[in-house]
Design an enzyme around this catalytic site. Sequence first.
Site, PDB file in Angstrom:
ATOM      1  NE  ARG A 100       2.367 -10.998  -8.006  1.00  0.00           N
ATOM      2  CZ  ARG A 100       2.657 -11.863  -8.984  1.00  0.00           C
ATOM      3  NH1 ARG A 100       1.819 -12.839  -9.269  1.00  0.00           N
ATOM      4  NH2 ARG A 100       3.767 -11.766  -9.684  1.00  0.00           N
ATOM      5  CG  HIS A 126       5.361  -8.104 -13.378  1.00  0.00           C
ATOM      6  ND1 HIS A 126       5.886  -8.145 -12.099  1.00  0.00           N
ATOM      7  CD2 HIS A 126       5.189  -9.412 -13.741  1.00  0.00           C
ATOM      8  CE1 HIS A 126       6.019  -9.400 -11.712  1.00  0.00           C
ATOM      9  NE2 HIS A 126       5.607 -10.185 -12.685  1.00  0.00           N
ATOM     10  CD  GLN A 164       8.732 -11.897 -15.719  1.00  0.00           C
ATOM     11  OE1 GLN A 164       8.175 -12.411 -14.768  1.00  0.00           O
ATOM     12  NE2 GLN A 164       9.644 -12.524 -16.443  1.00  0.00           N
ATOM     13  CG  ASP A 207       1.177 -11.207 -19.672  1.00  0.00           C
ATOM     14  OD1 ASP A 207       1.170 -12.324 -19.118  1.00  0.00           O
ATOM     15  OD2 ASP A 207       0.855 -10.156 -19.078  1.00  0.00           O
ATOM     16  CB  CYS A 265       5.988 -12.735 -17.453  1.00  0.00           C
ATOM     17  SG  CYS A 265       4.193 -12.682 -17.612  1.00  0.00           S
ATOM     18  NE  ARG A 315      10.525 -12.214 -11.798  1.00  0.00           N
ATOM     19  CZ  ARG A 315       9.269 -12.174 -11.321  1.00  0.00           C
ATOM     20  NH1 ARG A 315       8.350 -12.919 -11.874  1.00  0.00           N
ATOM     21  NH2 ARG A 315       8.943 -11.359 -10.335  1.00  0.00           N
TER      22      ARG A 315
HETATM   23  N1  NVA Z   1      -0.367  -9.988 -16.865  1.00  0.00           N
HETATM   24  C1  NVA Z   1      -0.343 -11.081 -15.921  1.00  0.00           C
HETATM   25  C2  NVA Z   1       1.033 -11.296 -15.421  1.00  0.00           C
HETATM   26  C3  NVA Z   1       1.190 -12.398 -14.427  1.00  0.00           C
HETATM   27  C4  NVA Z   1       2.596 -12.578 -13.957  1.00  0.00           C
HETATM   28  C5  NVA Z   1      -1.314 -10.786 -14.794  1.00  0.00           C
HETATM   29  O1  NVA Z   1      -1.394  -9.612 -14.381  1.00  0.00           O
HETATM   30  O2  NVA Z   1      -2.014 -11.692 -14.334  1.00  0.00           O
HETATM   31  N1   CP Z   2       5.813 -14.019 -13.893  1.00  0.00           N
HETATM   32  C1   CP Z   2       5.309 -13.971 -12.639  1.00  0.00           C
HETATM   33  O1   CP Z   2       5.258 -12.904 -12.000  1.00  0.00           O
HETATM   34  O2   CP Z   2       4.906 -15.167 -12.164  1.00  0.00           O
HETATM   35  P1   CP Z   2       4.052 -15.431 -10.831  1.00  0.00           P
HETATM   36  O3   CP Z   2       2.692 -14.827 -11.036  1.00  0.00           O
HETATM   37  O4   CP Z   2       4.023 -16.914 -10.710  1.00  0.00           O
HETATM   38  O5   CP Z   2       4.756 -14.769  -9.661  1.00  0.00           O
END
Ligand code: NVA
Ligand code: CP
Length: 298
Positions: free
Chosen positions: A102, A129, A132, A217, A257, A285
């Site tokens: 990540r 992502h 997801q 989102d 998400c 998930r």
């Molecule tokens: N678009 C959000 C998704 C988090 C799961 C982010 O990148 O923070």
């Molecule tokens: N939706 C998602 O990826 O959640 P987290 O950021 O909690 O892993």
Amino acid sequence: MAIRHFLTLMDLEKDELHAIVQRAIALKNSPALHTDSLKNKTLAMIFEKASTRTRVAFEVAMNQLGGSSMFLSGNDTQLGRGEPLEDTARVVSSMVDFVAIRTFEHSKLELFAKHSRVPVINSLSDDFHPCQLLADMQTYFEYRGDIKGKSVAWVGDGHNMCQSYINAAEQFDFELAIACPEGFEPDAWLLERSKSRVRLVRDPKEAVKNADLIATDVWASMGHEEERARRIRLFAAYQINTELLSLAKSDALFMHCLPAHRGEEVTAEVLDAPGSVVWDEAENRLHTKKALLEFLCA
Ligand code: NVA
Ligand code: CP
């Protein structure tokens, strides 16, 4: 055999993605299917951004399938002190069976994958992502059956989640209407590549009209924290509320998400309404992680 990475939904064939979703549904419904399919396998998670769902889902999935996992935050490893990503990839992948990453720049995932001996899984980058979307697709299939030919509306930021919805429209054959404010569009090349399936509109009402599924989102993703106040102003007309949802099909589903900001991108009323499937989406998930990990080590 070439290593299979999962950096975007486009790394897998359509039938492979559908098989993962079906396997996730089967695993969810039949505990008896849980063999030790990942026995003695280890997953390393290198996370440079916060996570609740993704981390928990990975750890539990590995554990329930007989394997183990380790969490490496950016600052705990030598990466935080400047060890090159290529070197880290060579070393970590010589010891574990999968690496989940990540991070911010998607190019880091590509670089790591280039030097990795084992499958690399995108657990969120600034661009995509894909994990997801496996859960979102599982959730749609569970509630409504095949998403092929259905109308999906994405309302909000054209960032990583939106871009993975574009890929999903290609791979799962649905029609996607994206409504986002000017300056927050997904990448033009992605829209161009998927123009037979995806259209960009400005008006959220137009995107949502007769939709089978509405997804959104947060307005300020991780990395955009400093822009939050400005974004709240610019995105105000893109909130998913009861009035907007009334334009969709009467049985339309709502997905997010998570984490959600009630009162910003979605009202509490919508998040807690019967058409909101966000909690199943979150639980899925776990099931899709299991199916993905099994697929990648097959
Ligand atoms: N678009 C959000 C998704 C988090 C799961 C982010 O990148 O923070
Ligand atoms: N939706 C998602 O990826 O959640 P987290 O950021 O909690 O892993």
